[in-house]
Design an enzyme around this catalytic site. Structure first.
Site, PDB file in Angstrom:
ATOM      1  N   CYS A 195       0.836  -1.213   0.000  1.00  0.00           N
ATOM      2  CA  CYS A 195       0.000   0.000   0.000  1.00  0.00           C
ATOM      3  C   CYS A 195       0.865   1.255   0.000  1.00  0.00           C
ATOM      4  O   CYS A 195       0.530   2.255  -0.652  1.00  0.00           O
ATOM      5  CB  CYS A 195      -0.926   0.000   1.214  1.00  0.00           C
ATOM      6  SG  CYS A 195      -2.025  -1.419   1.298  1.00  0.00           S
ATOM      7  N   ASP A 222     -20.612  11.703 -15.622  1.00  0.00           N
ATOM      8  CA  ASP A 222     -22.041  11.448 -15.401  1.00  0.00           C
ATOM      9  C   ASP A 222     -22.299  10.623 -14.139  1.00  0.00           C
ATOM     10  O   ASP A 222     -23.422  10.162 -13.916  1.00  0.00           O
ATOM     11  CB  ASP A 222     -22.631  10.729 -16.627  1.00  0.00           C
ATOM     12  CG  ASP A 222     -21.906   9.406 -16.935  1.00  0.00           C
ATOM     13  OD1 ASP A 222     -20.945   9.059 -16.211  1.00  0.00           O
ATOM     14  OD2 ASP A 222     -22.286   8.724 -17.907  1.00  0.00           O
TER      15      ASP A 222
HETATM   16  C1  BEZ Z   1       0.505  -4.666   1.919  1.00  0.00           C
HETATM   17  O1  BEZ Z   1       0.173  -3.544   1.548  1.00  0.00           O
HETATM   18  O2  BEZ Z   1       1.640  -5.050   1.780  1.00  0.00           O
HETATM   19  C2  BEZ Z   1      -0.504  -5.587   2.533  1.00  0.00           C
HETATM   20  C3  BEZ Z   1      -1.640  -5.083   3.154  1.00  0.00           C
HETATM   21  C4  BEZ Z   1      -2.539  -5.956   3.740  1.00  0.00           C
HETATM   22  C5  BEZ Z   1      -2.330  -7.312   3.713  1.00  0.00           C
HETATM   23  C6  BEZ Z   1      -1.187  -7.799   3.084  1.00  0.00           C
HETATM   24  C7  BEZ Z   1      -0.271  -6.942   2.507  1.00  0.00           C
END
Ligand code: BEZ
Length: 207
Positions: free
Chosen positions: A45, A130
């Site tokens: 992330c 839209d």
């Molecule tokens: C990650 O971003 O690495 C991750 C997030 C949640 C579960 C597993 C990996």
């Protein structure tokens, strides 16, 4: 039921790192990319949000706003964005929803309990001016998304919304496009000038 292409993107009001947002008001007549990530302070992330921040100017140039969401709090998002800036070399310049109530996650069916019990998976919704859903995409937690691909799809969506064309496999802007089969050869000549007929149903042209 899960959202499908062409459905209205549900509206919501949510707390974000940039204050309270009413989705439809915030979006206005722009395009929007609404995407979820599983959890703050996690490695994949961190790379995804950093890369998306790097693309933000490009998206803005395409009249497109970006909005991230996870079930973490705004306070956690604010603490985490410092890590993103430090490790990815870019400040997060788009709002992140603190969806602790899971309202947005549930509206957009972003929690897939057989994949992750209580966290959002990696969902992406591209929403048109839209307010209709133009693209849905779902990745597991273990696989970071390709945001260049999301940008490429956006290019195709915006082009095909304006002109009677479709984009072929692996198309990128500048490549030849496919003329809509709904157009007769006469109409195609009128709109595009020259084109190549590979098969009666497969005609391509350079824009
Ligand atoms: C990650 O971003 O690495 C991750 C997030 C949640 C579960 C597993 C990996």
């Amino acid at each position: 039921m899960a959202l499908r292409l062409g459905d209205e993107a549900p509206n919501f009001t949510a707390n974000t790192t940039q204050g309270e947002i009413n989705f439809h008001e915030w979006k206005g007549d722009s395009w929007a990319i609404l995407f979820s990530h599983p959890k703050d302070f996690t490695p994949v992330c961190t790379t995804e949000l950093g890369y998306t921040a790097k693309l933000a100017d490009r998206f803005a140039g395409k009249n497109t706003k970006v909005l991230a969401v996870s079930v973490d709090s705004v306070e956690d998002h604010n603490a985490w964005t410092g890590d993103i800036e430090e490790t990815q070399g870019v400040a997060v310049n788009f709002p992140i929803i603190g969806d602790t109530s899971r309202e947005v996650a549930e509206l957009y069916d972003m929690i897939h309990p057989n994949e992750l019990a209580t966290l959002t998976v990696r969902s992406v919704f591209i929403v048109g001016p839209d307010n209709k859903v133009k693209l849905t995409l779902t990745y597991p937690a273990s696989t970071g998304r390709n945001f260049d691909e999301i940008d490429r799809v956006l290019d195709s969506l915006q082009l095909t919304a304006e002109r009677p064309v479709a984009t072929p496999v692996n198309w990128t802007p500048g490549d030849d496009v496919i003329i809509s089969p709904a157009l007769s050869d006469e109409e195609a000549t009128e709109k595009f000038g020259e084109f190549v007929t590979h098969k009666p149903y497969l005609r391509t042209t350079t824009l």
